[in-house]
Motif scaffolding. Structure first.
Motif, PDB file in Angstrom:
ATOM      1  N   ASN A   1      -6.034   6.360   2.151  1.00 23.05           N
ATOM      2  CA  ASN A   1      -5.261   5.226   1.647  1.00 23.05           C
ATOM      3  C   ASN A   1      -3.996   4.860   2.413  1.00 23.05           C
ATOM      4  OD1 ASN A   1      -7.046   5.017  -0.580  1.00 23.05           O
ATOM      5  ND2 ASN A   1      -5.971   6.698  -1.580  1.00 23.05           N
ATOM      6  N   LYS A   2      -3.519   5.724   3.282  1.00 20.90           N
ATOM      7  CA  LYS A   2      -2.233   5.463   3.946  1.00 20.90           C
ATOM      8  C   LYS A   2      -2.443   5.105   5.414  1.00 20.90           C
ATOM      9  CE  LYS A   2       0.180   6.479   0.315  1.00 20.90           C
ATOM     10  NZ  LYS A   2       0.780   5.434  -0.463  1.00 20.90           N
ATOM     11  N   PRO A   3      -2.014   3.933   5.826  1.00 20.30           N
ATOM     12  CA  PRO A   3      -2.208   3.524   7.218  1.00 20.30           C
ATOM     13  C   PRO A   3      -1.454   4.416   8.214  1.00 20.30           C
ATOM     14  CG  PRO A   3      -0.881   1.913   6.036  1.00 20.30           C
ATOM     15  CD  PRO A   3      -1.361   2.905   5.026  1.00 20.30           C
ATOM     16  N   TRP A   4      -0.434   5.121   7.765  1.00 19.47           N
ATOM     17  CA  TRP A   4       0.347   5.975   8.652  1.00 19.47           C
ATOM     18  C   TRP A   4      -0.253   7.371   8.817  1.00 19.47           C
ATOM     19  CZ3 TRP A   4       1.519   9.979   5.536  1.00 19.47           C
ATOM     20  CH2 TRP A   4       1.777   9.737   4.181  1.00 19.47           C
ATOM     21  N   TRP A   5      -1.321   7.704   8.092  1.00 18.35           N
ATOM     22  CA  TRP A   5      -1.861   9.072   8.111  1.00 18.35           C
ATOM     23  C   TRP A   5      -2.218   9.536   9.524  1.00 18.35           C
ATOM     24  CZ3 TRP A   5      -1.480  13.180   5.309  1.00 18.35           C
ATOM     25  CH2 TRP A   5      -2.320  14.260   5.558  1.00 18.35           C
ATOM     26  N   ASN A   6      -2.686   8.641  10.393  1.00 18.24           N
ATOM     27  CA  ASN A   6      -3.082   9.048  11.746  1.00 18.24           C
ATOM     28  C   ASN A   6      -1.889   9.519  12.587  1.00 18.24           C
ATOM     29  OD1 ASN A   6      -1.991   6.479  11.937  1.00 18.24           O
ATOM     30  ND2 ASN A   6      -3.290   5.884  13.642  1.00 18.24           N
ATOM     31  N   GLU A   7      -0.676   9.304  12.131  1.00 24.53           N
ATOM     32  CA  GLU A   7       0.522   9.782  12.830  1.00 24.53           C
ATOM     33  C   GLU A   7       0.859  11.226  12.478  1.00 24.53           C
ATOM     34  OE1 GLU A   7       3.924   7.075  12.628  1.00 24.53           O
ATOM     35  OE2 GLU A   7       2.548   5.526  11.911  1.00 24.53           O
ATOM     36  N   VAL A   8       0.271  11.753  11.413  1.00 26.23           N
ATOM     37  CA  VAL A   8       0.609  13.085  10.903  1.00 26.23           C
ATOM     38  C   VAL A   8       0.025  14.171  11.800  1.00 26.23           C
ATOM     39  CG1 VAL A   8       0.308  14.705   8.975  1.00 26.23           C
ATOM     40  CG2 VAL A   8       0.769  12.277   8.522  1.00 26.23           C
ATOM     41  N   ASP A   9       0.877  15.133  12.168  1.00 28.58           N
ATOM     42  CA  ASP A   9       0.428  16.330  12.878  1.00 28.58           C
ATOM     43  C   ASP A   9       0.326  17.438  11.830  1.00 28.58           C
ATOM     44  OD1 ASP A   9      -0.049  18.517  14.451  1.00 28.58           O
ATOM     45  OD2 ASP A   9       1.823  18.397  15.573  1.00 28.58           O
TER      46      ASP A   9
ATOM     47  N   GLU B   1       6.344  14.606  17.421  1.00 32.06           N
ATOM     48  CA  GLU B   1       7.727  14.762  17.895  1.00 32.06           C
ATOM     49  C   GLU B   1       8.623  15.389  16.826  1.00 32.06           C
ATOM     50  OE1 GLU B   1       6.206  11.494  18.482  1.00 32.06           O
ATOM     51  OE2 GLU B   1       5.531  12.448  20.332  1.00 32.06           O
ATOM     52  N   GLU B   2       8.022  15.877  15.746  1.00 29.79           N
ATOM     53  CA  GLU B   2       8.733  16.509  14.630  1.00 29.79           C
ATOM     54  C   GLU B   2       9.599  15.532  13.848  1.00 29.79           C
ATOM     55  OE1 GLU B   2      10.616  20.200  15.662  1.00 29.79           O
ATOM     56  OE2 GLU B   2       8.872  20.874  16.800  1.00 29.79           O
ATOM     57  N   THR B   3       9.247  14.256  13.877  1.00 30.44           N
ATOM     58  CA  THR B   3       9.913  13.257  13.050  1.00 30.44           C
ATOM     59  C   THR B   3       9.337  13.369  11.643  1.00 30.44           C
ATOM     60  OG1 THR B   3      10.160  11.764  14.928  1.00 30.44           O
ATOM     61  CG2 THR B   3      10.296  10.777  12.718  1.00 30.44           C
ATOM     62  N   LEU B   4      10.214  13.417  10.651  1.00 30.11           N
ATOM     63  CA  LEU B   4       9.760  13.474   9.260  1.00 30.11           C
ATOM     64  C   LEU B   4       9.141  12.135   8.894  1.00 30.11           C
ATOM     65  CD1 LEU B   4       9.622  15.017   6.554  1.00 30.11           C
ATOM     66  CD2 LEU B   4      11.909  14.111   6.056  1.00 30.11           C
ATOM     67  N   LEU B   5       7.868  12.163   8.518  1.00 37.52           N
ATOM     68  CA  LEU B   5       7.167  10.939   8.150  1.00 37.52           C
ATOM     69  C   LEU B   5       7.184  10.695   6.657  1.00 37.52           C
ATOM     70  CD1 LEU B   5       3.990  11.262  10.413  1.00 37.52           C
ATOM     71  CD2 LEU B   5       6.050   9.897  10.828  1.00 37.52           C
ATOM     72  N   TYR B   6       6.993  11.749   5.875  1.00 38.47           N
ATOM     73  CA  TYR B   6       6.794  11.552   4.433  1.00 38.47           C
ATOM     74  C   TYR B   6       7.085  12.852   3.699  1.00 38.47           C
ATOM     75  CZ  TYR B   6       4.404   9.956   0.168  1.00 38.47           C
ATOM     76  OH  TYR B   6       4.099   9.576  -1.116  1.00 38.47           O
ATOM     77  N   VAL B   7       7.631  12.730   2.498  1.00 37.06           N
ATOM     78  CA  VAL B   7       7.847  13.866   1.604  1.00 37.06           C
ATOM     79  C   VAL B   7       7.144  13.532   0.300  1.00 37.06           C
ATOM     80  CG1 VAL B   7       9.536  15.266   0.363  1.00 37.06           C
ATOM     81  CG2 VAL B   7      10.097  14.377   2.633  1.00 37.06           C
ATOM     82  N   GLY B   8       6.349  14.469  -0.203  1.00 36.92           N
ATOM     83  CA  GLY B   8       5.636  14.233  -1.450  1.00 36.92           C
ATOM     84  C   GLY B   8       5.519  15.508  -2.266  1.00 36.92           C
ATOM     85  N   ILE B   9       4.993  15.361  -3.483  1.00 41.53           N
ATOM     86  CA  ILE B   9       4.770  16.523  -4.343  1.00 41.53           C
ATOM     87  C   ILE B   9       3.349  16.465  -4.889  1.00 41.53           C
ATOM     88  CG2 ILE B   9       7.199  16.772  -4.974  1.00 41.53           C
ATOM     89  CD1 ILE B   9       6.620  15.533  -7.663  1.00 41.53           C
ATOM     90  N   SER B  10       2.800  17.649  -5.136  1.00 43.68           N
ATOM     91  CA  SER B  10       1.443  17.720  -5.665  1.00 43.68           C
ATOM     92  C   SER B  10       1.146  19.139  -6.148  1.00 43.68           C
ATOM     93  CB  SER B  10       0.420  17.341  -4.590  1.00 43.68           C
ATOM     94  OG  SER B  10      -0.896  17.455  -5.086  1.00 43.68           O
ATOM     95  N   VAL B  11       0.289  19.246  -7.144  1.00 41.86           N
ATOM     96  CA  VAL B  11      -0.202  20.558  -7.564  1.00 41.86           C
ATOM     97  C   VAL B  11      -1.373  20.982  -6.685  1.00 41.86           C
ATOM     98  CG1 VAL B  11       0.615  20.354  -9.947  1.00 41.86           C
ATOM     99  CG2 VAL B  11      -1.709  19.625  -9.362  1.00 41.86           C
ATOM    100  N   SER B  12      -1.906  20.044  -5.911  1.00 39.37           N
ATOM    101  CA  SER B  12      -3.030  20.317  -5.018  1.00 39.37           C
ATOM    102  C   SER B  12      -2.811  19.555  -3.698  1.00 39.37           C
ATOM    103  CB  SER B  12      -4.343  19.883  -5.668  1.00 39.37           C
ATOM    104  OG  SER B  12      -5.419  20.130  -4.811  1.00 39.37           O
ATOM    105  N   PRO B  13      -1.982  20.112  -2.813  1.00 36.20           N
ATOM    106  CA  PRO B  13      -1.658  19.383  -1.589  1.00 36.20           C
ATOM    107  C   PRO B  13      -2.878  19.002  -0.749  1.00 36.20           C
ATOM    108  CG  PRO B  13      -0.168  21.233  -1.867  1.00 36.20           C
ATOM    109  CD  PRO B  13      -1.230  21.353  -2.920  1.00 36.20           C
ATOM    110  N   ASP B  14      -3.844  19.894  -0.614  1.00 37.14           N
ATOM    111  CA  ASP B  14      -5.016  19.554   0.203  1.00 37.14           C
ATOM    112  C   ASP B  14      -5.757  18.338  -0.341  1.00 37.14           C
ATOM    113  OD1 ASP B  14      -4.573  21.523   2.097  1.00 37.14           O
ATOM    114  OD2 ASP B  14      -5.751  23.016   1.011  1.00 37.14           O
TER     115      ASP B  14
END
Length: 105
Positions: free
Chosen positions: A37-45, A15-28
């Motif tokens: 590790n994150k129980p909410w990961w299955n919500e990510v599109d 639904e285009e709801t912002l779930l999480y904002v993060g930073i990384s040198v290697s996003p993949d």
């Protein structure tokens, strides 16, 4: 924190709801860690994931904090008060947060 290009990634649900904002040198690689590790990961599109690169971790951290304040992600993280103050100081001083092209890997 060094001068390595660093990404800010924004994770959204269907639904285009912002779930999480993060930073990384290697996003993949970071996404693989979140998936384990994150129980909410299955919500990510993943098709709605936005990745923007910055010249260094300082710039990415400033943008990450600004995004967290502006977008109010459903799943945030607690940041120590010193870290919030330091990043607010960088933002107030006009630290360069101009996006850059993705690095060649």
């Amino acid at each position: 924190m060094g001068a390595r290009p660093t990404a800010v990634y924004r994770l959204f649900d269907l639904e285009e709801t912002l779930l999480y904002v993060g930073i990384s040198v290697s996003p993949d690689r970071r996404f693989e860690e979140h998936a384990k590790n994150k129980p909410w990961w299955n919500e990510v599109d993943r098709a709605r994931t936005v990745i923007t690169w910055y010249r260094d971790r300082f710039a990415a951290a400033v943008v990450e904090q600004q995004d967290e304040r502006a977008g109010t992600p459903r799943y945030g993280k607690d940041q120590p008060a010193f870290g919030r103050l330091f990043l607010a100081k960088l933002a107030a001083e006009g630290y360069d947060t101009t996006p850059i092209p993705p690095p060649s890997i």
